[in-house]
Design an enzyme around this catalytic site. Structure first.
Site, PDB file in Angstrom:
ATOM      1  N   ARG A  28       0.733  -1.263  -0.383  1.00 23.02           N
ATOM      2  CA  ARG A  28       0.305  -0.178  -0.163  1.00 23.02           C
ATOM      3  C   ARG A  28       1.261   1.372   0.025  1.00 23.02           C
ATOM      4  NH1 ARG A  28      -3.651  -1.437   5.025  1.00 23.02           N
ATOM      5  NH2 ARG A  28      -4.581  -2.527   3.783  1.00 23.02           N
ATOM      6  N   ARG A  32      -3.503   6.838   1.549  1.00 22.76           N
ATOM      7  CA  ARG A  32      -3.541   7.737   2.252  1.00 22.76           C
ATOM      8  C   ARG A  32      -2.921   8.333   2.627  1.00 22.76           C
ATOM      9  NH1 ARG A  32      -8.864   5.756   4.939  1.00 22.76           N
ATOM     10  NH2 ARG A  32      -8.121   3.401   4.944  1.00 22.76           N
ATOM     11  N   ARG A  41      -6.992  11.397  -5.379  1.00 19.61           N
ATOM     12  CA  ARG A  41      -8.104  11.010  -4.958  1.00 19.61           C
ATOM     13  C   ARG A  41      -9.398  12.020  -5.000  1.00 19.61           C
ATOM     14  NH1 ARG A  41      -9.394   6.339  -0.822  1.00 19.61           N
ATOM     15  NH2 ARG A  41     -11.852   6.455  -0.916  1.00 19.61           N
ATOM     16  N   ASP A  78      -7.282  -2.579  -7.074  1.00 15.89           N
ATOM     17  CA  ASP A  78      -8.308  -2.715  -6.270  1.00 15.89           C
ATOM     18  C   ASP A  78      -8.434  -4.206  -5.949  1.00 15.89           C
ATOM     19  OD1 ASP A  78      -9.714  -1.898  -3.366  1.00 15.89           O
ATOM     20  OD2 ASP A  78     -11.104  -4.067  -4.081  1.00 15.89           O
ATOM     21  N   TYR A 155     -15.382 -12.205   0.314  1.00 16.01           N
ATOM     22  CA  TYR A 155     -16.248 -10.763  -0.382  1.00 16.01           C
ATOM     23  C   TYR A 155     -17.216 -11.004  -1.270  1.00 16.01           C
ATOM     24  CZ  TYR A 155     -12.024  -7.937   1.411  1.00 16.01           C
ATOM     25  OH  TYR A 155     -11.505  -7.164   1.824  1.00 16.01           O
TER      26      TYR A 155
END
Length: 356
Positions: A28, A32, A41, A78, A155
């Site tokens: 990652r 963020r 973003r 993703d 998921y």
């Protein structure tokens, strides 16, 4: 393939060849914690707007390389791109993570699933890979990736994120044939997806088995490892992917490292709950190891970061085949300056271990 690379130590380490220092990248690493990522973003309007736009995906993929002397870039995307391309209605609710409008629960649901068209529904990913490779211009290798079949199934069956994914686990117990049908479709999809990334320019491939550690020993072998082995075998017979190193990362599954090392992969990601010395013994030198600093260490002061980085490297020892990484993804509250401390220390200490 490596001849045109200015920095190939990441690929050399995955081949367990000598390197001048320990290579490092960070799971990652485009995320963020970086203010420039947050700005991009914002321009994209949403996470999906960011991930599905090749120009934005390229921009954020390259951002950490401008700050840190990392030894690899990883495609910004993703892990849920495949089920999204299968038409399950993926969305991201603020503060709640991914959700699917149409979870997969029945035989009819599974029968409707098909391997996505890599140049159709998933073309935006391949366009991003091609653009990133061009913009990297041989600076460092590019890693392509996918979620594992088991993690994607978690998921898809649960319909959202979960701490225990009880619904897909119940499917494995109650309707194992149904679970296997779903996982086979996903294994073929993951292998095709990664092969397409290889054809588009990825130079290493990684499979994230984020939820493998939720399974007990026998179910892990049956419902997770079996299908990662299927993916690796398919890749190793693919004209575009067969020469590329493949890394498997199954969080919380350290008891299975020896079995995973027999899968045909080239490297194993390792979380922070095992010493690398023990992991090395478990795999008997058959594969490279990637890891395994606790991500929370990056919230500590710089001297602690340096000390803990050295401890990880000392645990592995002065042997070829180590790619330094975190034991899981970097968290949003980390100070970017602390990442620089880590990257610089890994390179400096790696050189001292090699006497250079």
């Amino acid at each position: 393939m490596t001849a045109s690379l200015k920095n190939d130590r990441f690929l050399r380490a995955l081949r367990r060849e000598p390197t001048d220092t320990t290579p490092i990248w960070v799971m990652r690493q485009a995320g963020r914690y970086l203010p420039e990522y947050r700005a991009t973003r914002e321009r994209a309007g949403s996470f999906m707007g960011l991930a599905q736009n090749p120009e934005f995906a390229c921009e954020v993929t390259l951002q950490p390389l401008e700050r840190f002397e990392l030894d690899a870039a990883i495609l910004f995307s993703d892990i849920l791109t495949i089920p999204d391309a299968m038409g399950l209605g993926l969305s991201f609710a603020h503060g709640e993570g991914p959700q699917f409008a149409r979870p997969v629960r029945t035989a009819a649901d599974i029968e409707r699933l098909a391997v996505p068209d890599m140049d159709g529904e998933l073309r935006y990913v391949m366009d991003a890979v091609r653009l990133i490779r061009r913009e990297l211009d041989g600076r460092v290798p590019l890693i392509g990736f996918s979620g594992s079949p088991w993690t994607l199934a978690c998921y898809m069956v649960e319909g959202r994120g979960s701490r225990d994914f009880a619904t897909p686990k119940a499917m494995c117990w109650n309707e194992p044939k149904l679970a296997h049908r779903l996982l086979d479709t996903l294994a073929r999809s993951v292998a095709g997806y990664l092969a397409a990334q290889a054809a588009a320019g990825a130079q290493a491939l990684m499979v994230f088995d984020t939820w493998g550690g939720l399974l007990g020993p026998a179910p892990f072998r049956e419902f997770s490892l079996r299908y990662m082995q299927q993916v690796v075998a398919t890749l190793k017979s693919d004209i575009h992917a067969r020469e590329l190193p493949v890394i498997l990362f199954s969080k919380g599954a350290n008891l299975h490292l020896a079995e995973m090392a027999e899968s045909g992969c080239d490297g194993l990601g390792v979380d922070w709950t095992i010493d690398l010395a023990d992991a090395r013994r478990a795999v008997s030198g058959k594969v490279a190891l990637q890891g395994n600093l606790d991500p929370a260490v990056l919230r500590s002061n710089p001297e602690v970061i340096r000390r803990e980085a050295r401890a990880v490297m000392d645990s592995y020892g002065n042997h070829p085949g180590h790619v330094f990484n975190l034991g899981h993804g970097i968290t949003p509250e980390v100070d970017p300056d602390h990442v620089k401390v880590l990257v610089d220390e890994v390179h400096a200490y790696g050189r001292s271990l090699r006497g250079s």
